[in-house]
Design a protein around this motif. Structure first.
Motif, PDB file in Angstrom:
ATOM      1  N   SER A  12       0.850  -1.179   0.000  1.00  0.00           N
ATOM      2  CA  SER A  12       0.000   0.000   0.000  1.00  0.00           C
ATOM      3  C   SER A  12       0.893   1.238   0.000  1.00  0.00           C
ATOM      4  O   SER A  12       1.990   1.213   0.543  1.00  0.00           O
ATOM      5  CB  SER A  12      -0.903   0.004   1.227  1.00  0.00           C
ATOM      6  OG  SER A  12      -1.773   1.112   1.197  1.00  0.00           O
TER       7      SER A  12
ATOM      8  N   THR B  35      -2.814   5.987   6.304  1.00  0.00           N
ATOM      9  CA  THR B  35      -3.305   4.640   6.550  1.00  0.00           C
ATOM     10  C   THR B  35      -2.943   3.751   5.374  1.00  0.00           C
ATOM     11  O   THR B  35      -2.884   4.203   4.237  1.00  0.00           O
ATOM     12  CB  THR B  35      -4.834   4.608   6.745  1.00  0.00           C
ATOM     13  OG1 THR B  35      -5.462   5.111   5.573  1.00  0.00           O
ATOM     14  CG2 THR B  35      -5.257   5.400   7.954  1.00  0.00           C
TER      15      THR B  35
ATOM     16  N   ASP C 215      -4.023   0.300   3.362  1.00  0.00           N
ATOM     17  CA  ASP C 215      -5.160  -0.590   3.147  1.00  0.00           C
ATOM     18  C   ASP C 215      -4.681  -1.862   2.460  1.00  0.00           C
ATOM     19  O   ASP C 215      -3.926  -1.804   1.488  1.00  0.00           O
ATOM     20  CB  ASP C 215      -6.209   0.093   2.272  1.00  0.00           C
ATOM     21  CG  ASP C 215      -6.727   1.371   2.895  1.00  0.00           C
ATOM     22  OD1 ASP C 215      -6.843   1.403   4.125  1.00  0.00           O
ATOM     23  OD2 ASP C 215      -7.012   2.321   2.151  1.00  0.00           O
TER      24      ASP C 215
ATOM     25  N   THR D 259     -10.753  -4.023   0.122  1.00  0.00           N
ATOM     26  CA  THR D 259      -9.910  -3.722   1.276  1.00  0.00           C
ATOM     27  C   THR D 259     -10.631  -4.135   2.548  1.00  0.00           C
ATOM     28  O   THR D 259     -11.751  -3.701   2.797  1.00  0.00           O
ATOM     29  CB  THR D 259      -9.596  -2.222   1.329  1.00  0.00           C
ATOM     30  OG1 THR D 259      -8.896  -1.866   0.144  1.00  0.00           O
ATOM     31  CG2 THR D 259      -8.769  -1.878   2.531  1.00  0.00           C
TER      32      THR D 259
ATOM     33  N   GLU E 170      -7.014  -2.357   7.545  1.00  0.00           N
ATOM     34  CA  GLU E 170      -6.510  -0.980   7.493  1.00  0.00           C
ATOM     35  C   GLU E 170      -5.587  -0.753   8.682  1.00  0.00           C
ATOM     36  O   GLU E 170      -5.945  -1.066   9.814  1.00  0.00           O
ATOM     37  CB  GLU E 170      -7.684  -0.011   7.537  1.00  0.00           C
ATOM     38  CG  GLU E 170      -7.265   1.429   7.414  1.00  0.00           C
ATOM     39  CD  GLU E 170      -8.473   2.342   7.439  1.00  0.00           C
ATOM     40  OE1 GLU E 170      -8.696   2.951   8.499  1.00  0.00           O
ATOM     41  OE2 GLU E 170      -9.165   2.435   6.424  1.00  0.00           O
TER      42      GLU E 170
ATOM     43  N   THR F  35      -4.609  -1.556  13.971  1.00  0.00           N
ATOM     44  CA  THR F  35      -5.164  -2.256  12.813  1.00  0.00           C
ATOM     45  C   THR F  35      -6.668  -2.420  12.981  1.00  0.00           C
ATOM     46  O   THR F  35      -7.137  -2.801  14.050  1.00  0.00           O
ATOM     47  CB  THR F  35      -4.504  -3.641  12.673  1.00  0.00           C
ATOM     48  OG1 THR F  35      -3.091  -3.470  12.575  1.00  0.00           O
ATOM     49  CG2 THR F  35      -5.008  -4.373  11.455  1.00  0.00           C
TER      50      THR F  35
END
Length: 111
Positions: free
Chosen positions: A27, A35, A37, A43, A46, A70
């Motif tokens: 990512s 953040t 993903d 997704t 995260e 998370t």
């Protein structure tokens, strides 16, 4: 009974594939979005990567959930499993149909 085992196998393979997808994903973190993903095709994991220095832009994989908060979206996880199982079922069914059309009736030994 054969089809029950086949469907269970397809479902288990789909669950395993979906759960392993974030481990191999990457990512991009930017200055405005801290953040990361993960998950494919949707997704479902995260991670908050705002603690990284510099905060961005950078390409990263999943990190330890103890160090980086998370979130797991269980609805997207379930939908991913259903999508993967549907694709696996279509591929398996297509192979079975193709194999039956390719080979005519065989003379199987009787029990």
């Amino acid at each position: 009974m054969r089809w029950t085992w086949a469907l269970a196998g397809i479902f288990l393979v789909a669950v395993g594939a979906v759960l392993m997808a974030p481990a191999f994903g990457t990512s991009t973190i930017t200055d405005t979005r801290a953040t990361a993903d993960f998950g494919f095709p949707l997704t479902w994991v995260e991670q908050d990567m705002s603690e990284l220095e510099p905060p961005g832009p950078m390409e990263t994989g999943p990190r330890s959930p103890w160090e980086y908060p998370t979130d797991v979206d269980y609805a997207a996880l379930g939908l991913n499993v259903l999508i993967a199982a549907a694709v696996g079922g279509v591929l398996t069914g297509s192979f079975v149909v193709w194999n039956r059309r390719r080979s005519p009736t065989r003379d199987w030994p009787q029990d």
